[in-house]
Design a protein around this motif. Structure first.
Motif, PDB file in Angstrom:
ATOM      1  N   GLU A 139      -2.719  -3.589   0.679  1.00 15.44           N
ATOM      2  CA  GLU A 139      -1.492  -3.804   1.463  1.00 15.44           C
ATOM      3  C   GLU A 139      -1.810  -4.461   2.798  1.00 15.44           C
ATOM      4  N   ARG A 140      -2.892  -4.021   3.462  1.00 14.34           N
ATOM      5  CA  ARG A 140      -3.286  -4.654   4.727  1.00 14.34           C
ATOM      6  C   ARG A 140      -3.619  -6.117   4.525  1.00 14.34           C
ATOM      7  N   GLU A 141      -4.368  -6.413   3.466  1.00 16.64           N
ATOM      8  CA  GLU A 141      -4.737  -7.794   3.196  1.00 16.64           C
ATOM      9  C   GLU A 141      -3.517  -8.649   2.841  1.00 16.64           C
ATOM     10  N   ALA A 142      -2.604  -8.088   2.066  1.00 21.02           N
ATOM     11  CA  ALA A 142      -1.404  -8.837   1.689  1.00 21.02           C
ATOM     12  C   ALA A 142      -0.601  -9.221   2.929  1.00 21.02           C
ATOM     13  N   ARG A 143      -0.424  -8.281   3.825  1.00 20.93           N
ATOM     14  CA  ARG A 143       0.338  -8.583   5.058  1.00 20.93           C
ATOM     15  C   ARG A 143      -0.404  -9.599   5.925  1.00 20.93           C
ATOM     16  N   ALA A 144      -1.753  -9.448   5.995  1.00 25.22           N
ATOM     17  CA  ALA A 144      -2.541 -10.376   6.808  1.00 25.22           C
ATOM     18  C   ALA A 144      -2.501 -11.797   6.257  1.00 25.22           C
ATOM     19  N   MET A 145      -2.274 -11.935   4.953  1.00 25.93           N
ATOM     20  CA  MET A 145      -2.241 -13.247   4.310  1.00 25.93           C
ATOM     21  C   MET A 145      -0.828 -13.829   4.207  1.00 25.93           C
ATOM     22  N   GLY A 146       0.132 -13.170   4.846  1.00 18.19           N
ATOM     23  CA  GLY A 146       1.467 -13.743   4.924  1.00 18.19           C
ATOM     24  C   GLY A 146       2.459 -13.258   3.889  1.00 18.19           C
ATOM     25  N   TYR A 147       2.124 -12.196   3.146  1.00 19.75           N
ATOM     26  CA  TYR A 147       3.043 -11.652   2.149  1.00 19.75           C
ATOM     27  C   TYR A 147       3.790 -10.459   2.731  1.00 19.75           C
ATOM     28  N   SER A 148       4.911 -10.138   2.126  1.00 21.66           N
ATOM     29  CA  SER A 148       5.693  -8.984   2.588  1.00 21.66           C
ATOM     30  C   SER A 148       6.348  -8.308   1.389  1.00 21.66           C
ATOM     31  N   SER A 149       6.717  -7.058   1.593  1.00 23.43           N
ATOM     32  CA  SER A 149       7.355  -6.275   0.533  1.00 23.43           C
ATOM     33  C   SER A 149       8.469  -5.441   1.130  1.00 23.43           C
ATOM     34  N   ALA A 150       9.533  -5.310   0.370  1.00 25.60           N
ATOM     35  CA  ALA A 150      10.649  -4.458   0.807  1.00 25.60           C
ATOM     36  C   ALA A 150      10.531  -3.052   0.230  1.00 25.60           C
ATOM     37  N   ASN A 151       9.463  -2.816  -0.524  1.00 24.84           N
ATOM     38  CA  ASN A 151       9.297  -1.529  -1.199  1.00 24.84           C
ATOM     39  C   ASN A 151       7.963  -0.913  -0.813  1.00 24.84           C
ATOM     40  N   ASP A 152       7.965  -0.100   0.221  1.00 26.68           N
ATOM     41  CA  ASP A 152       6.750   0.570   0.667  1.00 26.68           C
ATOM     42  C   ASP A 152       6.713   1.997   0.125  1.00 26.68           C
ATOM     43  N   TYR A 153       5.487   2.507  -0.103  1.00 22.63           N
ATOM     44  CA  TYR A 153       5.315   3.852  -0.633  1.00 22.63           C
ATOM     45  C   TYR A 153       4.963   4.833   0.476  1.00 22.63           C
ATOM     46  N   THR A 154       5.368   6.070   0.288  1.00 24.86           N
ATOM     47  CA  THR A 154       4.881   7.142   1.151  1.00 24.86           C
ATOM     48  C   THR A 154       3.526   7.605   0.622  1.00 24.86           C
ATOM     49  N   ASP A 155       2.796   8.353   1.444  1.00 28.42           N
ATOM     50  CA  ASP A 155       1.512   8.898   1.000  1.00 28.42           C
ATOM     51  C   ASP A 155       1.699   9.800  -0.214  1.00 28.42           C
ATOM     52  N   THR A 156       2.800  10.538  -0.230  1.00 23.49           N
ATOM     53  CA  THR A 156       3.079  11.435  -1.355  1.00 23.49           C
ATOM     54  C   THR A 156       3.271  10.649  -2.645  1.00 23.49           C
ATOM     55  N   GLN A 157       3.980   9.531  -2.569  1.00 25.11           N
ATOM     56  CA  GLN A 157       4.197   8.698  -3.753  1.00 25.11           C
ATOM     57  C   GLN A 157       2.882   8.115  -4.269  1.00 25.11           C
ATOM     58  N   ILE A 158       2.021   7.704  -3.355  1.00 24.35           N
ATOM     59  CA  ILE A 158       0.718   7.163  -3.757  1.00 24.35           C
ATOM     60  C   ILE A 158      -0.109   8.232  -4.452  1.00 24.35           C
ATOM     61  N   MET A 159      -0.077   9.443  -3.905  1.00 22.60           N
ATOM     62  CA  MET A 159      -0.804  10.552  -4.524  1.00 22.60           C
ATOM     63  C   MET A 159      -0.274  10.836  -5.927  1.00 22.60           C
ATOM     64  N   GLN A 160       1.033  10.812  -6.073  1.00 28.74           N
ATOM     65  CA  GLN A 160       1.642  11.063  -7.390  1.00 28.74           C
ATOM     66  C   GLN A 160       1.243   9.991  -8.395  1.00 28.74           C
ATOM     67  N   GLN A 161       1.203   8.748  -7.956  1.00 31.20           N
ATOM     68  CA  GLN A 161       0.777   7.658  -8.839  1.00 31.20           C
ATOM     69  C   GLN A 161      -0.674   7.855  -9.272  1.00 31.20           C
ATOM     70  N   ALA A 162      -1.522   8.247  -8.324  1.00 29.90           N
ATOM     71  CA  ALA A 162      -2.935   8.457  -8.638  1.00 29.90           C
ATOM     72  C   ALA A 162      -3.110   9.618  -9.614  1.00 29.90           C
ATOM     73  N   ASP A 163      -2.366  10.686  -9.419  1.00 29.41           N
ATOM     74  CA  ASP A 163      -2.446  11.837 -10.324  1.00 29.41           C
ATOM     75  C   ASP A 163      -1.999  11.456 -11.728  1.00 29.41           C
ATOM     76  N   THR A 164      -0.954  10.635 -11.811  1.00 31.22           N
ATOM     77  CA  THR A 164      -0.475  10.171 -13.112  1.00 31.22           C
ATOM     78  C   THR A 164      -1.534   9.320 -13.802  1.00 31.22           C
ATOM     79  N   LEU A 165      -2.177   8.447 -13.038  1.00 35.37           N
ATOM     80  CA  LEU A 165      -3.230   7.588 -13.594  1.00 35.37           C
ATOM     81  C   LEU A 165      -4.405   8.421 -14.090  1.00 35.37           C
TER      82      LEU A 165
END
Length: 308
Positions: A139-165
């Motif tokens: 995400e840091r690299e994407a923003r630094a390279m000029g990209y943007s997203s309207a859909n950001d995750y919370t830390d909890t959502q990232i943890m849930q994704q990792a647990d699912t994986l």
């Protein structure tokens, strides 16, 4: 490679090295505990300096039951609440009272299973952390390279994704299932090595020259059996799963940020020239043209390139 990518590469390699070292220490501990209990049987049951099948094909005593209870008190706690662990624990309990040889095999099984459960817990946490590190970096690299997203995750959502994986299958098995399959192989081979030794007669010399001899291909060397298990994690499982978690996090970022160009980043331990160098030199790539990993165990990784 950007400065952030260099830091990320070093972070990845450091994590892999730490994983290898910690898992090695767990199996070294398991081998040490197994050896100490084998020595208890050796010192208590032999009468002539040789421990044989005839010494252990006898009924267990009240002292043996006390020993088994101490093993359960020391090693069974992490297994009781785990489905796979409790299956191994119950199986060991069923054979422990048959005779002294089965008691020794049961103790060995419980010791190895307890340490495998620790490996499962540790590696699961390490992979979840890897997913978070990879997500944050991409995400840091994407923003630094000029990209943007309207859909950001919370830390909890990232943890849930990792647990699912973590619960998803790779090569037909989850991480946990692969650990328990390796546990069973290690247990069976260790008990087989001991049982074969009992048929010959285990002496102090046999333990030094056969059972615990390092750097041998003999299937009767417990040291070799444990080293093969450690090599499975070193050469296969850790790299495979770290790559899978990092790649999954990266692809999620590339989709959300609509990243169109990607760089190929060499691993920080890349000390020799091979096809990966050519791929790095060929950066950036259109997202749809990004190459597949060219060799087994490759831990090079993508990152967003400047938007064209």
């Amino acid at each position: 490679m950007s400065s952030n990518a260099k830091i990320r590469s070093q972070q990845l390699i450091t994590g892999i090295i730490n994983d290898r070292n910690f898992i090695n220490s767990l199996y070294d501990s398991a081998q040490g505990s197994f050896k100490s209990y084998l020595m208890r049987f050796f010192n208590a049951e032999n009468t002539d300096g040789t421990l044989s099948i005839s010494d252990l094909r006898r009924n267990v005593s009240s002292r043996d039951y006390d020993l088994f209870r101490s093993v359960l008190n020391q090693f069974s706690k992490p297994l009781v609440t785990d489905e796979e662990g409790s299956l191994r624990l119950d199986k060991a309990k069923k054979i422990a009272g048959l005779d002294k040889q089965n008691l020794l095999n049961a103790i060995t099984s419980i010791i190895i299973a307890a340490h495998s459960k620790k490996v499962s817990n540790y590696l699961g946490n390490s992979l979840v952390n890897e997913y978070q590190y990879a997500m944050n970096f991409q995400e840091r690299e994407a923003r630094a390279m000029g990209y943007s997203s309207a859909n950001d995750y919370t830390d909890t959502q990232i943890m849930q994704q990792a647990d699912t994986l973590l619960k998803q299958k790779n090569y037909g098995l989850t991480v946990d299932q692969r650990i328990w399959i390796k546990n069973d192989k290690l247990t069976n081979q260790t008990n087989d090595a001991v049982n074969k030794g009992l048929m010959i007669g285990i002496t102090q010399a046999y333990m030094v020259n056969k059972l615990f001899k390092e750097f041998t291909t003999s299937p009767n060397s417990v040291a070799t059996i444990f080293n093969k298990t450690k090599n499975f994690y070193k050469n296969q499982l850790i790299n495979q799963e770290k790559t899978r978690f990092g790649t999954t996090a990266a692809n999620d970022v590339f989709n959300r940020y609509q990243v169109s160009m990607l760089n190929w980043n060499l691993a920080s331990t890349h000390s020799h020239s091979d096809m990966c160098d050519d791929l790095a030199q060929g950066s950036p790539y259109a997202e749809s043209d990004y190459p597949n990993q060219p060799h087994w165990g490759c831990i090079c990784f993508p990152s967003p390139a400047y938007k064209k």
